[in-house]
Design a protein around this motif. Structure first.
Motif, PDB file in Angstrom:
ATOM      1  N   LEU A 190       0.823  -1.202   0.000  1.00 21.98           N
ATOM      2  CA  LEU A 190       0.000   0.000   0.000  1.00 21.98           C
ATOM      3  C   LEU A 190       0.862   1.260   0.000  1.00 21.98           C
ATOM      4  O   LEU A 190       0.563   2.231  -0.707  1.00 21.98           O
ATOM      5  N   ASP A 191       1.939   1.251   0.764  1.00 21.61           N
ATOM      6  CA  ASP A 191       2.834   2.398   0.792  1.00 21.61           C
ATOM      7  C   ASP A 191       3.438   2.633  -0.588  1.00 21.61           C
ATOM      8  O   ASP A 191       3.550   3.769  -1.048  1.00 21.61           O
ATOM      9  N   ARG A 192       3.792   1.557  -1.258  1.00 17.25           N
ATOM     10  CA  ARG A 192       4.362   1.679  -2.605  1.00 17.25           C
ATOM     11  C   ARG A 192       3.350   2.269  -3.581  1.00 17.25           C
ATOM     12  O   ARG A 192       3.701   3.100  -4.427  1.00 17.25           O
ATOM     13  N   SER A 193       2.088   1.872  -3.443  1.00 15.86           N
ATOM     14  CA  SER A 193       1.062   2.401  -4.355  1.00 15.86           C
ATOM     15  C   SER A 193       0.898   3.912  -4.167  1.00 15.86           C
ATOM     16  O   SER A 193       0.769   4.660  -5.140  1.00 15.86           O
ATOM     17  N   LEU A 194       0.932   4.365  -2.918  1.00 12.59           N
ATOM     18  CA  LEU A 194       0.795   5.792  -2.659  1.00 12.59           C
ATOM     19  C   LEU A 194       2.056   6.552  -3.053  1.00 12.59           C
ATOM     20  O   LEU A 194       1.993   7.706  -3.485  1.00 12.59           O
ATOM     21  N   GLU A 195       3.194   5.899  -2.907  1.00 10.49           N
ATOM     22  CA  GLU A 195       4.463   6.505  -3.330  1.00 10.49           C
ATOM     23  C   GLU A 195       4.459   6.732  -4.842  1.00 10.49           C
ATOM     24  O   GLU A 195       4.854   7.796  -5.333  1.00 10.49           O
ATOM     25  N   LEU A 196       3.995   5.721  -5.577  1.00 10.00           N
ATOM     26  CA  LEU A 196       3.924   5.850  -7.037  1.00 10.00           C
ATOM     27  C   LEU A 196       2.977   6.967  -7.439  1.00 10.00           C
ATOM     28  O   LEU A 196       3.269   7.754  -8.351  1.00 10.00           O
ATOM     29  N   ALA A 199       4.403  10.445  -6.670  1.00  9.93           N
ATOM     30  CA  ALA A 199       5.486  10.830  -7.582  1.00  9.93           C
ATOM     31  C   ALA A 199       4.951  11.347  -8.914  1.00  9.93           C
ATOM     32  O   ALA A 199       5.646  12.062  -9.635  1.00  9.93           O
ATOM     33  N   ASN A 200       3.708  10.988  -9.240  1.00 17.08           N
ATOM     34  CA  ASN A 200       3.171  11.349 -10.547  1.00 17.08           C
ATOM     35  C   ASN A 200       1.948  12.255 -10.474  1.00 17.08           C
ATOM     36  O   ASN A 200       1.375  12.625 -11.498  1.00 17.08           O
ATOM     37  N   LEU A 201       1.556  12.620  -9.262  1.00 16.77           N
ATOM     38  CA  LEU A 201       0.353  13.410  -9.071  1.00 16.77           C
ATOM     39  C   LEU A 201       0.722  14.864  -8.831  1.00 16.77           C
ATOM     40  O   LEU A 201       1.547  15.168  -7.969  1.00 16.77           O
ATOM     41  N   CYS A 202       0.143  15.746  -9.593  1.00 18.11           N
ATOM     42  CA  CYS A 202       0.382  17.175  -9.393  1.00 18.11           C
ATOM     43  C   CYS A 202      -0.407  17.650  -8.189  1.00 18.11           C
ATOM     44  O   CYS A 202      -1.629  17.490  -8.145  1.00 18.11           O
ATOM     45  N   ARG A 203       0.265  18.202  -7.215  1.00 23.17           N
ATOM     46  CA  ARG A 203      -0.398  18.670  -6.007  1.00 23.17           C
ATOM     47  C   ARG A 203      -1.177  19.955  -6.301  1.00 23.17           C
ATOM     48  O   ARG A 203      -0.707  20.823  -7.010  1.00 23.17           O
ATOM     49  N   PRO A 204      -2.423  20.069  -5.773  1.00 20.36           N
ATOM     50  CA  PRO A 204      -3.193  21.304  -5.969  1.00 20.36           C
ATOM     51  C   PRO A 204      -2.428  22.515  -5.442  1.00 20.36           C
ATOM     52  O   PRO A 204      -1.678  22.402  -4.479  1.00 20.36           O
TER      53      PRO A 204
END
Length: 206
Positions: A190-196, A199-204
């Motif tokens: 689960l931590d890896r999924s959120l890490e991925l 890394a690719n999500l633009c923060r608002p």
């Protein structure tokens, strides 16, 4: 210095409610394991938990809710509210999601309940449908608390998108773990999924 809110301990009354909910859930899982989900009635669950059927329905409106309801959401919300105010949204949500889960997985009984829950979600259509509703409720709750922390409107679109993406990644990771027979460290998956995602999500924008 950043102010951090310390989560308060549940009251005695709330702790008693939690114990009753857990007793009902554990009785239900024992029966589901022995005679199947469809072959188990709420009345049987009540008898096994030594409560009345009306008590079961007071805590769990439907049989599906016995499978899916737990104490995770309130703890997750408390963790989120305790994060530093200036922390990036994704980082705060990642801590809030993973912290309570690690504690849950450390308890062998809680971990086995999670495995049973996920197997029922896979095999029982009614449970799977109800889980979809629960995921939406959890997403709305997390988005509301995140918006509150940032001083934004409760229905802020950007926050809802970010929270929805995190919850979606979380769900996919859980079922990936289950499909792989649950051999890996679930918290690490689960931590890896959120890490991925982070890394690719633009923060608002702030």
């Amino acid at each position: 210095m950043t102010s951090v809110t310390v989560p308060t301990r549940p009251s005695l009354r709330e702790r008693k409610k939690i114990r009753t909910r857990r007793a009902i859930r554990r009785a239900a899982y024992r029966l589901f394991e022995a005679q199947g989900y469809d072959g188990t009635t709420v009345e049987q669950i009540a008898d096994a938990a030594e409560v009345s059927a009306s008590t079961v329905f007071r805590y769990f409106p439907t049989k599906e809710d016995i499978v899916l309801s737990d104490e995770y959401d309130p703890v997750m919300v408390a963790e989120l509210r305790a994060r530093p105010a200036q922390e990036p949204i994704v980082a705060s949500l990642r801590h809030a999601l993973l912290g309570p889960l690690r504690e849950m997985l450390a308890d062998e009984g809680e971990f086995e309940e999670m495995r049973q829950r996920l197997r029922l979600v896979r095999s029982v259509p009614a449970v799977r449908a109800r889980m979809g509703e629960n995921i939406q409720e959890s997403s709305r709750l997390l988005a509301s608390v995140t918006a509150e922390r940032l001083g934004r409107p409760e229905d802020d679109f950007e926050i809802r998108v970010v929270v929805g993406a995190l919850i979606g990644a979380w769900s996919e990771a859980i079922f990936h773990w289950l499909d792989a027979d649950g051999g890996a460290d679930l918290a690490a998956v689960l931590d890896r999924s959120l890490e991925l995602l982070a890394a690719n999500l633009c923060r608002p924008p702030a």
